[in-house]
Design an enzyme around this catalytic site. Structure first.
Site, mmCIF file in Angstrom:
data_model
loop_
_atom_site.group_PDB
_atom_site.id
_atom_site.type_symbol
_atom_site.label_atom_id
_atom_site.label_comp_id
_atom_site.label_asym_id
_atom_site.label_seq_id
_atom_site.Cartn_x
_atom_site.Cartn_y
_atom_site.Cartn_z
ATOM 1 N NE ARG A 54 -32.647 94.574 34.726
ATOM 2 C CZ ARG A 54 -31.856 95.353 33.998
ATOM 3 N NH1 ARG A 54 -32.336 96.078 33.004
ATOM 4 N NH2 ARG A 54 -30.556 95.414 34.233
ATOM 5 N N PRO A 91 -21.516 106.397 19.244
ATOM 6 C CG PRO A 91 -20.762 105.488 17.211
ATOM 7 C CD PRO A 91 -21.906 106.252 17.832
ATOM 8 C CD1 TRP A 113 -21.882 102.075 23.129
ATOM 9 C CD2 TRP A 113 -21.482 99.874 23.123
ATOM 10 N NE1 TRP A 113 -20.534 101.899 22.930
ATOM 11 C CE2 TRP A 113 -20.258 100.552 22.923
ATOM 12 C CE3 TRP A 113 -21.473 98.474 23.141
ATOM 13 C CZ2 TRP A 113 -19.051 99.897 22.749
ATOM 14 C CZ3 TRP A 113 -20.271 97.822 22.973
ATOM 15 C CH2 TRP A 113 -19.083 98.521 22.784
ATOM 16 C CG LEU A 173 -32.163 107.312 29.759
ATOM 17 C CD1 LEU A 173 -30.964 108.244 29.731
ATOM 18 C CD2 LEU A 173 -31.734 105.902 29.351
ATOM 19 N N GLY A 215 -14.467 79.603 44.883
ATOM 20 C CA GLY A 215 -13.158 79.111 44.472
ATOM 21 C C GLY A 215 -13.115 78.839 42.980
ATOM 22 C CD GLU A 232 -31.056 102.243 30.760
ATOM 23 O OE1 GLU A 232 -31.593 103.295 31.145
ATOM 24 O OE2 GLU A 232 -31.460 101.573 29.796
ATOM 25 N N GLY A 233 -26.556 105.266 32.486
ATOM 26 C CA GLY A 233 -25.877 106.155 33.412
ATOM 27 C C GLY A 233 -24.837 105.368 34.182
ATOM 28 C CG ASP A 238 -17.375 107.385 38.142
ATOM 29 O OD1 ASP A 238 -17.580 106.895 39.270
ATOM 30 O OD2 ASP A 238 -16.307 107.279 37.517
#
Lengths: 277, 388
Positions: free
Chosen positions: B93, B137, B166, B243, B343, B367-368, B371
């Site tokens: 996705r 970074p 990232w 975004l 389990g 993407e945020g 928090d």
């Protein structure tokens, strides 16, 4: 060529345990059922699309018309086939209970008389009633040759005839039939090399199974016409020939002994419980 | 038996035939092409590149955009497609979200006609892959502080310097949308693969989103022609609007991951016998399963109304934040509980729950973060920004 593909929506065969019978046994109730296109009809659409395209150049070689006889919600099934790539649809409005194979075949004949297709490609049977008769009756009413249980179709004589491979007990029986004709398809018609139309290169590898309705196809299908008309408007005899006397669900399975201590107990149970020895 | 969907509240009745058809098509694709191979890719840390032409053929790339070979789907249909993809894997996705929402969308919304013609048909067709360079970074939740700089070159064009980290699809991209400050104002630049001064590096050793490529973009005196800049936007509105597109898809996608975990746990609890009866016959296990289906139902309705608002042109970014925040959190919670219900089997690749659980640790961060979305909604309802 011009191909007519009749399709039917059936209760989702993967959810067959949701099928319920009215308390008086008069009919199968349709409340809460998930509907899906009859799998063999979906394969018929795929076969028709393969016959009518050059899969390499994406060129369309003819018109594929889908038709369904059923209630309002059959339109969704037609929309799905339009999204797969069929060009337009005919929707004959009728209640499911008012239909049997003869009525369906007569209605389809009326559509054939109007549309004049070169070939009718359809599923060998619908997986709800499993009658396996509508295609054969249609061929009889039209006076057209019928090739049933097609596992492969190859065009021949420039599309004027077809060589149809039929899987029979002793192997594959190849029959050549002349258009116009009726071909009913079996599940192997959607194997990668089952349909050869002389246009798609022989080395083209189709995927296994019927194609997905692509998202673009779904958007395009919104603009394709569905010609809707009532069954009564076709001017055909709508008297059913088949009378359904009673519906009942298969008996619920009894939980059997799963584990046996030894061979002697197994043999005893096969005799007393399973009654197979 | 094939996945039938989770619909405790008859929410399907709120969907159009077309939307259900889109979901059915993508669901079938995911069952046939993603589910059988994704565990292996996850273990190997590889992205199934061979599926990109199939994403394109299905119309998943840029699906909600119009023109240029895109499908032009409604917001809810697009959301349902995203949900099904993430039911397969968050990494799959993510690929489609980045290509569609973060790269195709800004070119479509802010690009010149020449840029659209050059990139969009190929991106919809899967022959051009894109990535989105915003995070650095040292600047994640606070992208406004970015260090990447663009400067004008005498005689025309731009010179970029900086590092983006990232970045999904970084090392497999043909074009990077890079956000950089030009005279102190953020602008978007299209940086094709192979541009001198651009190097990419894959980030290895992740325990999450392993079936997705993550990397770095390093720009060292990377010189671009005049027409590399996205002319239609300046300031943080550019990247933030992208975004919003991607977060919209994530809020739907998380529901898919949650459904996969719930279905797996329900099935497992129904067949696993302990103390002589199925796990699902125990009150503690039932409580867990009920919590799952309850949260999934709420998340489905949240996503659906978010989609209807988007279709009506009324969706506000804070509403997307609320849905992204809620749906990813409940998906992660559901994945953890599903892992527990399974389990010891819950830690095996044979079942999807552990993979979803690990994936969602990224999804709740990218993407945020959870928090940050809390603070966006907090600002929206109080009028006070806690993070500026």
């Amino acid at each position: 060529m011009k191909i007519l593909v009749p399709v039917k929506r059936v209760a989702d065969p993967e959810n067959a345990n949701k099928v319920k019978v009215a308390p008086d046994g008069s009919r199968v109730t349709t409340d809460g059922l998930e509907w899906k296109i009859n799998p063999f009809d979906e394969y018929a659409v795929e076969a028709a699309l393969r016959l009518n395209e050059n899969a390499k150049s994406a060129e369309r070689l003819g018109e594929t018309i889908v038709a369904s006889i059923g209630g309002k919600d059959a339109a969704q099934t037609l929309r799905q086939t339009l999204a797969m790539g069929a060009d337009r649809a005919v929707h004959i409005l009728a209640e499911d209970d008012a239909l049997d194979s003869f009525v369906v075949a007569r209605a389809l004949k009326a559509i054939v008389d109007k549309e004049q297709p070169d070939v009718v490609v359809m599923g060998k049977q619908a997986v709800d009633g499993d009658s396996n008769t509508a295609g054969q009756i249609l061929g009889e009413l039209l006076g057209w040759p019928v090739a049933s249980f097609a596992a492969s179709i190859e065009t021949s004589d420039g599309g004027k005839s077809f060589i149809v491979g039929r899987e029979v007990d002793t192997g594959v029986l190849k029959v050549k039939i002349t258009a116009p004709c009726v071909i009913t398809v079996d599940l192997r018609i959607v194997a990668p090399g089952s349909v050869k139309n002389g246009a798609t290169p022989a080395e083209h590898a189709y995927g296994e199974g019927a194609r997905y309705a692509s998202l673009k196809g779904i958007m395009a299908a919104k603009k394709k016409p569905i010609d809707e008309q009532p069954l009564a408007g076709l001017g055909v005899d709508v008297t059913t020939t088949t009378k359904y006397t009673k519906f009942e669900l298969p008996p619920a399975r009894k939980g059997g002994a799963k584990f046996v201590a030894d061979v002697n107990e197994l043999v005893a149970l096969l005799k007393s419980e399973a009654k197979v020895l | 038996m094939a996945f039938q969907g989770v619909d405790f509240y008859g929410i399907d009745d709120l969907l159009t035939d077309e939307e259900k058809l889109v979901r059915a098509s993508v669901r079938r694709f995911v069952e046939a092409k993603i589910v059988p191979i994704i565990g292996k890719h996850y273990q190997e840390g590889s992205f199934p590149l061979e599926l990109i032409p199939e994403f394109a053929e299905l119309g998943l790339l840029g699906a909600s955009l119009t023109g240029y070979g895109c499908a032009g789907m409604g917001a809810v249909a697009y959301g349902l497609a995203t949900q099904e993809l993430e039911r397969g894997d968050s990494g799959i996705r993510s690929f489609c979200s980045v290509q569609s929402g973060l790269v195709m969308y800004p070119i479509w919304a802010f690009g010149s006609e020449a840029q659209k013609e050059r990139y969009l048909p190929g991106m919809a067709g899967g022959t051009i892959i894109g990535c989105f360079g915003l995070t650095e970074p040292d600047f994640g939740s606070n992208p406004t502080g970015m260090l990447t700089r663009a400067e004008r070159i005498s005689g025309g064009g731009y010179r970029l310097n900086g590092t983006k980290r990232w970045i999904t699809n970084a090392t497999i991209s043909d074009v990077c949308v890079v956000w950089a400050k030009l005279d102190g104002v953020v602008h978007g630049f299209l940086v094709p693969k192979g541009t001198p001064g651009l190097t990419t590096r894959k980030i290895e050793d992740k325990f999450s989103l392993r079936a997705s490529v993550t990397g770095e973009l390093i720009l060292e005196d990377c010189e671009l022609p005049e027409d590399a800049i996205l002319p239609g936007v300046k300031g943080m509105k550019g990247p933030l609007s992208c975004l919003s597109q991607a977060r919209y898809g994530i809020a739907w996608g998380a529901v898919g991951a949650a459904m996969s975990c719930y279905e797996t746990a329900l099935d497992y609890a129904g067949s696993r016998l302990q103390f002589g009866r199925p796990l699902s016959g125990f009150q503690l296990v039932q409580a867990k399963l009920v919590e799952m289906v309850s949260e999934i139902t709420k998340a489905q309705l949240l996503a659906l109304q978010m989609g209807r608002l988007k279709e009506a042109g009324k969706l506000r970014p804070a509403q997307i934040s609320l849905a992204k925040r809620n749906n990813v959190k409940i998906a992660l919670d559901i994945a953890r509980v599903a892992r527990d219900i399974l389990g010891a089997n819950g830690i095996m690749f044979e079942y999807p729950v552990g993979r979803h659980m690990m994936n969602l640790e990224s999804v709740i961060t990218y993407e945020g973060t959870h928090d940050i979305h809390t603070l966006i909604v907090g600002q929206d309802i109080t009028g006070q920004a806690a993070f500026e």
